[in-house]
Scaffold this motif. Structure first.
Motif, PDB file in Angstrom:
ATOM      1  N   ARG A 194       0.920  -1.141   0.434  1.00 57.73           N
ATOM      2  CA  ARG A 194      -0.218   0.010  -0.114  1.00 57.73           C
ATOM      3  C   ARG A 194       1.080   0.867  -0.100  1.00 57.73           C
ATOM      4  O   ARG A 194       0.244   2.184  -0.416  1.00 57.73           O
ATOM      5  CB  ARG A 194      -1.053   0.031   1.268  1.00 57.73           C
ATOM      6  CG  ARG A 194      -1.615   0.839   1.090  1.00 57.73           C
ATOM      7  CD  ARG A 194      -3.214   1.294   2.375  1.00 57.73           C
ATOM      8  NE  ARG A 194      -2.305   1.634   3.696  1.00 57.73           N
ATOM      9  CZ  ARG A 194      -2.964   1.110   4.915  1.00 57.73           C
ATOM     10  NH1 ARG A 194      -4.022   1.158   4.309  1.00 57.73           N
ATOM     11  NH2 ARG A 194      -2.079   1.342   5.994  1.00 57.73           N
ATOM     12  N   ASP A 195       2.189   1.130   0.676  1.00 56.35           N
ATOM     13  CA  ASP A 195       2.784   2.166   1.020  1.00 56.35           C
ATOM     14  C   ASP A 195       3.479   2.336  -0.574  1.00 56.35           C
ATOM     15  O   ASP A 195       3.435   3.839  -1.399  1.00 56.35           O
ATOM     16  CB  ASP A 195       3.775   2.038   1.642  1.00 56.35           C
ATOM     17  CG  ASP A 195       3.407   2.217   2.981  1.00 56.35           C
ATOM     18  OD1 ASP A 195       2.441   3.077   3.273  1.00 56.35           O
ATOM     19  OD2 ASP A 195       4.027   1.523   4.142  1.00 56.35           O
ATOM     20  N   ARG A 196       3.880   1.771  -1.797  1.00 60.79           N
ATOM     21  CA  ARG A 196       4.896   1.745  -2.325  1.00 60.79           C
ATOM     22  C   ARG A 196       3.209   2.093  -3.638  1.00 60.79           C
ATOM     23  O   ARG A 196       3.669   2.976  -4.426  1.00 60.79           O
ATOM     24  CB  ARG A 196       4.626   0.070  -3.145  1.00 60.79           C
ATOM     25  CG  ARG A 196       6.326   0.069  -2.841  1.00 60.79           C
ATOM     26  CD  ARG A 196       6.704  -1.424  -2.899  1.00 60.79           C
ATOM     27  NE  ARG A 196       5.979  -2.598  -2.915  1.00 60.79           N
ATOM     28  CZ  ARG A 196       6.199  -3.491  -2.854  1.00 60.79           C
ATOM     29  NH1 ARG A 196       7.191  -3.329  -1.369  1.00 60.79           N
ATOM     30  NH2 ARG A 196       5.209  -4.605  -2.499  1.00 60.79           N
TER      31      ARG A 196
ATOM     32  N   ARG B 109       0.821   3.492  -3.270  1.00 65.14           N
ATOM     33  CA  ARG B 109       0.415   5.655  -2.312  1.00 65.14           C
ATOM     34  C   ARG B 109       1.625   6.686  -2.561  1.00 65.14           C
ATOM     35  O   ARG B 109       1.614   7.437  -3.739  1.00 65.14           O
ATOM     36  CB  ARG B 109       0.698   5.603  -1.415  1.00 65.14           C
ATOM     37  CG  ARG B 109      -0.816   5.269  -0.439  1.00 65.14           C
ATOM     38  CD  ARG B 109      -1.212   5.292   0.909  1.00 65.14           C
ATOM     39  NE  ARG B 109      -2.052   4.800   1.520  1.00 65.14           N
ATOM     40  CZ  ARG B 109      -1.869   4.896   3.390  1.00 65.14           C
ATOM     41  NH1 ARG B 109      -1.408   5.412   3.953  1.00 65.14           N
ATOM     42  NH2 ARG B 109      -3.814   4.461   3.055  1.00 65.14           N
ATOM     43  N   GLN B 110       3.367   5.425  -3.068  1.00 63.47           N
ATOM     44  CA  GLN B 110       4.281   6.545  -3.044  1.00 63.47           C
ATOM     45  C   GLN B 110       3.995   6.559  -5.114  1.00 63.47           C
ATOM     46  O   GLN B 110       4.146   7.510  -5.388  1.00 63.47           O
ATOM     47  CB  GLN B 110       5.651   5.892  -3.067  1.00 63.47           C
ATOM     48  CG  GLN B 110       6.653   6.477  -3.062  1.00 63.47           C
ATOM     49  CD  GLN B 110       6.652   7.546  -2.668  1.00 63.47           C
ATOM     50  OE1 GLN B 110       6.043   8.155  -1.113  1.00 63.47           O
ATOM     51  NE2 GLN B 110       6.963   9.181  -3.203  1.00 63.47           N
TER      52      GLN B 110
END
Length: 472
Positions: A242-244, A246-247
């Protein structure tokens, strides 16, 4: 239709809580064990009691038959054999080959052919059960010493049958009590053992509702703890993904903003232009618009390439990496006519997606051409599966080398140049899909060296025999 039936059957089969199924299975297992033990105990006791009765009757009959003396009754004048006195607690009879006589109760079972055979010495002894109107009797017959008759002892089985009933009742009562106790114990164990599962289920439901990917607390080192640990690893993977994502969205929106803003500005200039704008200026604006549209198209294509999954197995084929380099080089030469390209290639066959592999090589060559000075030279070498691309540009700073293959990473010098920062990230992704790797270092020619390593062989794979036959 069949899938719906299968789903319904599966849900019916596993209906109910896990604790209820554990309790039911525990109860059934204990009930089955108790039933087997009770049945075995009942028949073992019955056989043992029967054997003890036969042994007792046989001992008494043998002892009485070995002492055939007569005792005279002084009141009546009758004579009674001494075996009557030795076996006074049971019913006795004297059997001959043609008659029988019993001084005991009238309910004595009548002798049959088996007892006559003992009297005639055809068999040494006889033990059997005889049914009468007064119940069943266990009968033992032995020959009387010194005569041609036999001694027959009978004992009623009714007391023994009553004991069997009491034994069956006791076994049934305690067996039922054991089943109830097992059910209670199974329920307690299931409820206590599944309490961590219920806590884990509640935590999963909370995560599904709140999307809070905080790892769960792990207690102990049992199967539930290992399950929670595995679930935490999954949560970490989901959180990282999820962080990737979003990034990626944030970086993509940042990179898309610049060409879109420039494109909007040029379009507005064209729509607001009056007769004062010259044809040359209009041509320049249109050229900028086309360049920005091409840059936007390339950026979207790079995003799609990075976002898609690994290619399916049927797209894999055996390709010559040197031919892939030649095709990519012919395209890059058209885009960078001022740059000179030298090549030293040897055949190297790899199993890969030809289109993706050509894209990776093209990105490496485009990167080298972009950083090469005017009239510079790009040196390309392919030896034993190692493709090297050297340029004569400023090179890569040591601090930037660990990050140049990350998505949207652009060094300070590269931010003023065209590009999205996705080209080398695509190279690394394609290399890893193919089972290889890519790295960056300083080039002996003064610039940067990009090295792509792919597993393969110097010759193509041999064609399978059955394929040759089919091709014929």
């Amino acid at each position: 239709m069949s899938s719906a039936v299968t789903t319904t059957a599966t849900s019916s089969r596993y209906r109910g809580s896990l604790a209820g199924r554990v309790t039911l299975l525990t109860t059934l297992a204990v009930a089955g064990s108790i039933a087997l033990i009770a049945i075995g105990l009942y028949f073992a006791v019955r056989v043992q009691l029967q054997a003890n009765m036969d042994e007792s009757l046989l001992k008494r009959a043998t002892a009485a038959a070995e002492n055939p003396l007569l005792i005279r009754n002084t009141r009546t004048g009758e004579t009674v054999p001494t075996w009557v006195l030795n076996a006074s607690d049971i019913q006795v009879a004297e059997v001959s080959d043609h008659d029988s006589w019993s001084p005991t109760q009238k309910s004595f079972p009548r002798p049959g052919p088996p007892e006559v055979k003992v009297a005639t010495r055809e068999v040494p002894m006889m033990a059997r059960t005889i049914a009468t109107g007064d119940g069943d009797f266990r009968v033992v017959t032995v020959p009387i010493s010194g005569s041609d008759t036999a001694l027959m002892l009978a004992q009623s089985l009714e007391p023994q049958k009553a004991m069997y009933k009491r034994l069956g009742f006791v076994v049934l009562f305690f067996g039922a009590a054991g089943v109830v106790a097992a059910a209670l114990a199974g329920w307690v164990v299931a409820a206590g053992g599944l309490r961590p599962v219920r806590r884990l289920t509640a935590s999963v439901d909370r995560i599904a509702t709140t999307e809070d990917l905080t790892p769960l607390p792990v207690e102990g080192d049992d199967e539930i703890a290992r399950l929670a640990t595995s679930f935490n690893r999954m949560l970490s993977t989901v959180a990282a993904s999820r962080d990737r994502q979003r990034q990626l969205v944030a970086d993509a929106s940042h990179e898309l903003r610049t060409p879109l803003t420039s494109l909007r500005t040029n379009v507005e200039l064209l729509t607001q232009a009056d007769a004062s704008i010259s044809g040359e200026q209009r041509a320049d604006l249109l050229g900028d618009i086309r360049a920005q549209i091409e840059e936007l198209t390339n950026l979207i294509g790079d995003l799609v390439e990075l976002a898609r999954d690994a290619p399916a197995e049927p797209t894999l084929e055996t390709v010559d990496l040197s031919e892939v380099v030649d095709r990519a080089l012919s395209r890059v030469r058209l885009r960078a006519p001022s740059v000179t390209f030298t090549e030293e290639l040897t055949p190297w066959w790899v199993m890969a997606d030809a289109g993706s592999l050509e894209r990776a090589v093209t990105n490496l060559l485009d990167n080298a051409a972009k950083w090469s000075p005017e009239s510079g030279t790009v040196h390309i070498g392919l030896h034993e599966g190692e493709l090297t691309v050297d340029d004569e540009g400023p090179g890569i700073a040591e601090d930037d080398i660990p990050y140049i293959f990350d998505r949207f990473y652009r060094s300070t010098e590269a931010r003023s140049m065209p590009g999205s920062g996705l080209g080398l990230a695509i190279v690394r992704q394609i290399a890893e899909r193919t089972g290889g790797s890519v790295s960056a270092a300083r080039s002996p020619h003064g610039g940067a060296r990009m090295t792509l390593r792919l597993p393969g062989s110097a010759s193509p794979r041999p064609v399978e025999p059955h394929t040759e036959v089919l091709n014929r």
